[in-house]
Design a protein around this motif. Sequence first.
Motif, PDB file in Angstrom:
ATOM      1  N   GLN A 221       1.882   6.479  -7.212  1.00  0.00           N
ATOM      2  CA  GLN A 221       0.897   7.494  -7.603  1.00  0.00           C
ATOM      3  C   GLN A 221       1.487   8.897  -7.529  1.00  0.00           C
ATOM      4  O   GLN A 221       1.235   9.744  -8.395  1.00  0.00           O
ATOM      5  CB  GLN A 221      -0.335   7.401  -6.696  1.00  0.00           C
ATOM      6  CG  GLN A 221      -1.152   6.132  -6.900  1.00  0.00           C
ATOM      7  CD  GLN A 221      -2.233   5.975  -5.837  1.00  0.00           C
ATOM      8  OE1 GLN A 221      -2.492   6.876  -5.036  1.00  0.00           O
ATOM      9  NE2 GLN A 221      -2.875   4.808  -5.813  1.00  0.00           N
ATOM     10  N   ASP A 222       2.284   9.158  -6.486  1.00  0.00           N
ATOM     11  CA  ASP A 222       2.854  10.493  -6.287  1.00  0.00           C
ATOM     12  C   ASP A 222       4.261  10.631  -6.884  1.00  0.00           C
ATOM     13  O   ASP A 222       4.874  11.700  -6.784  1.00  0.00           O
ATOM     14  CB  ASP A 222       2.909  10.812  -4.793  1.00  0.00           C
ATOM     15  CG  ASP A 222       1.524  10.912  -4.169  1.00  0.00           C
ATOM     16  OD1 ASP A 222       0.568  11.181  -4.926  1.00  0.00           O
ATOM     17  OD2 ASP A 222       1.405  10.712  -2.948  1.00  0.00           O
TER      18      ASP A 222
ATOM     19  N   GLU B 239       0.837  -1.201   0.000  1.00  0.00           N
ATOM     20  CA  GLU B 239       0.000   0.000   0.000  1.00  0.00           C
ATOM     21  C   GLU B 239       0.872   1.252   0.000  1.00  0.00           C
ATOM     22  O   GLU B 239       0.560   2.251  -0.675  1.00  0.00           O
ATOM     23  CB  GLU B 239      -0.916  -0.010   1.217  1.00  0.00           C
ATOM     24  CG  GLU B 239      -2.035  -1.055   1.130  1.00  0.00           C
ATOM     25  CD  GLU B 239      -2.901  -1.091   2.378  1.00  0.00           C
ATOM     26  OE1 GLU B 239      -2.693  -0.232   3.275  1.00  0.00           O
ATOM     27  OE2 GLU B 239      -3.767  -1.981   2.475  1.00  0.00           O
ATOM     28  N   LEU B 240       1.969   1.224   0.755  1.00  0.00           N
ATOM     29  CA  LEU B 240       2.913   2.352   0.736  1.00  0.00           C
ATOM     30  C   LEU B 240       3.526   2.504  -0.652  1.00  0.00           C
ATOM     31  O   LEU B 240       3.653   3.621  -1.173  1.00  0.00           O
ATOM     32  CB  LEU B 240       4.024   2.123   1.768  1.00  0.00           C
ATOM     33  CG  LEU B 240       3.675   2.298   3.245  1.00  0.00           C
ATOM     34  CD1 LEU B 240       4.859   1.885   4.116  1.00  0.00           C
ATOM     35  CD2 LEU B 240       3.303   3.746   3.540  1.00  0.00           C
ATOM     36  N   CYS B 241       3.909   1.381  -1.253  1.00  0.00           N
ATOM     37  CA  CYS B 241       4.505   1.418  -2.594  1.00  0.00           C
ATOM     38  C   CYS B 241       3.537   2.008  -3.617  1.00  0.00           C
ATOM     39  O   CYS B 241       3.919   2.845  -4.446  1.00  0.00           O
ATOM     40  CB  CYS B 241       4.918   0.009  -3.027  1.00  0.00           C
ATOM     41  SG  CYS B 241       6.276  -0.707  -2.088  1.00  0.00           S
ATOM     42  N   GLN B 242       2.298   1.588  -3.552  1.00  0.00           N
ATOM     43  CA  GLN B 242       1.299   2.073  -4.500  1.00  0.00           C
ATOM     44  C   GLN B 242       1.099   3.578  -4.363  1.00  0.00           C
ATOM     45  O   GLN B 242       0.983   4.302  -5.358  1.00  0.00           O
ATOM     46  CB  GLN B 242      -0.020   1.332  -4.281  1.00  0.00           C
ATOM     47  CG  GLN B 242       0.025  -0.131  -4.702  1.00  0.00           C
ATOM     48  CD  GLN B 242      -1.145  -0.947  -4.181  1.00  0.00           C
ATOM     49  OE1 GLN B 242      -2.042  -0.411  -3.525  1.00  0.00           O
ATOM     50  NE2 GLN B 242      -1.133  -2.235  -4.460  1.00  0.00           N
ATOM     51  N   LYS B 243       1.079   4.060  -3.128  1.00  0.00           N
ATOM     52  CA  LYS B 243       0.927   5.488  -2.899  1.00  0.00           C
ATOM     53  C   LYS B 243       2.123   6.250  -3.450  1.00  0.00           C
ATOM     54  O   LYS B 243       1.984   7.325  -4.060  1.00  0.00           O
ATOM     55  CB  LYS B 243       0.768   5.764  -1.394  1.00  0.00           C
ATOM     56  CG  LYS B 243       0.611   7.235  -1.038  1.00  0.00           C
ATOM     57  CD  LYS B 243      -0.629   7.843  -1.658  1.00  0.00           C
ATOM     58  CE  LYS B 243      -0.822   9.281  -1.205  1.00  0.00           C
ATOM     59  NZ  LYS B 243      -1.949   9.949  -1.908  1.00  0.00           N
ATOM     60  N   CYS B 244       3.326   5.699  -3.264  1.00  0.00           N
ATOM     61  CA  CYS B 244       4.529   6.359  -3.779  1.00  0.00           C
ATOM     62  C   CYS B 244       4.549   6.359  -5.305  1.00  0.00           C
ATOM     63  O   CYS B 244       5.003   7.337  -5.920  1.00  0.00           O
ATOM     64  CB  CYS B 244       5.776   5.664  -3.224  1.00  0.00           C
ATOM     65  SG  CYS B 244       6.088   6.025  -1.477  1.00  0.00           S
TER      66      CYS B 244
ATOM     67  N   TYR C 219       7.441  -3.003  -8.350  1.00  0.00           N
ATOM     68  CA  TYR C 219       7.168  -1.583  -8.560  1.00  0.00           C
ATOM     69  C   TYR C 219       8.284  -0.794  -9.261  1.00  0.00           C
ATOM     70  O   TYR C 219       8.036   0.323  -9.718  1.00  0.00           O
ATOM     71  CB  TYR C 219       6.845  -0.916  -7.216  1.00  0.00           C
ATOM     72  CG  TYR C 219       5.514  -1.347  -6.674  1.00  0.00           C
ATOM     73  CD1 TYR C 219       4.329  -0.778  -7.140  1.00  0.00           C
ATOM     74  CD2 TYR C 219       5.430  -2.360  -5.714  1.00  0.00           C
ATOM     75  CE1 TYR C 219       3.103  -1.188  -6.655  1.00  0.00           C
ATOM     76  CE2 TYR C 219       4.196  -2.779  -5.226  1.00  0.00           C
ATOM     77  CZ  TYR C 219       3.042  -2.188  -5.712  1.00  0.00           C
ATOM     78  OH  TYR C 219       1.824  -2.609  -5.236  1.00  0.00           O
TER      79      TYR C 219
END
Length: 326
Positions: free
Chosen positions: A85-86, A78-83, A114
């Motif tokens: 995205q940003d 979840e942290l990776c996905q957010k990073c 990722y």
Amino acid sequence: VSFVIAKITAICPIGLLKRVSDLLRWQYKDPSFYLPWKLNTLPIFSDSSALYHTLEKPAPLSPKEESDLQLAHQRLLELCQKCVQDNVALTIDAEDTSIQPAIDYFTYSSAIMYNQDGNPIVFGTIQAYLKDAKERLFVTTKTAQSLGIPMGFKLVRGAYMSSESKLASLLGYDSPIHNSIQETHACYNDCASFMLERIADGYGAVVLATHNVESGQLAASKACDLGIQKGNQKLEFAQLYGMSEALSFGLRNAGFQVSKYLPYGPVDMVMPYLLRRAEENRGLLSTSSLDSVLMGKELKRRLKKLQFAKSEMASPSSMKIEIGTH
């Protein structure tokens, strides 16, 4: 924000990290040892890695442990996905060798998912005070490059000198830490040089986290010699906020990307972290002295400028005034 730091110990129980590390070490000793939960990863050990933590074959993970491991993976993803995205890099912090294999496993399995299209999102951390640091960096990077996975690393010196040496001594083994600070400096500089050469070839990324002025100067000089553009986003220097300001400003004024690392949290948790960072950089006190000297000189310069301005205001005007009649 150029990158964020995550500690796996915040999303996975330390006891489980030790269990996973034991199992990974045993599999390295015996490649036929099957781990049903293991995801695709990059090399975690090298031939020179310390394996004395695991002297007996460990028991398999229990169903509860496997479930907790899966939950920890999900938190990291979840942290990776957010990073992603940003478009902000996520650097996984390093810990002591008793749990570092599990942390590298988390890091590399996430990087495979990722880190794509030449853009490293997930960065690992290499601690140059470990005797196997350079070999592990070489092996992991070359494997990732052969698989087309762009890998980023943060290079640090290391912060668990006392505990690492004490544990090794209790078990009757040599310390995994270099025998001298000079050897640690040499390892750090060699690792930095290796990653800079990869970047010059168009591969990977590196964050050179150091308060050591000589290491900063060597890396900056090497980058220039290799033709790495100073604004290249794949090369970044980093220092703790409030420390080594002279090094930070010098590198930034030379055109390099520089970040100030700002840890935050409850005082009782942040202070031990900062003390470990001070131990990690034994040259920090001399660097801080340099900062103090430079700040003192700047303060004197500003005071003199202020005094001069005041004296100018107090002196009679040199303007000539003529009074006449029309």
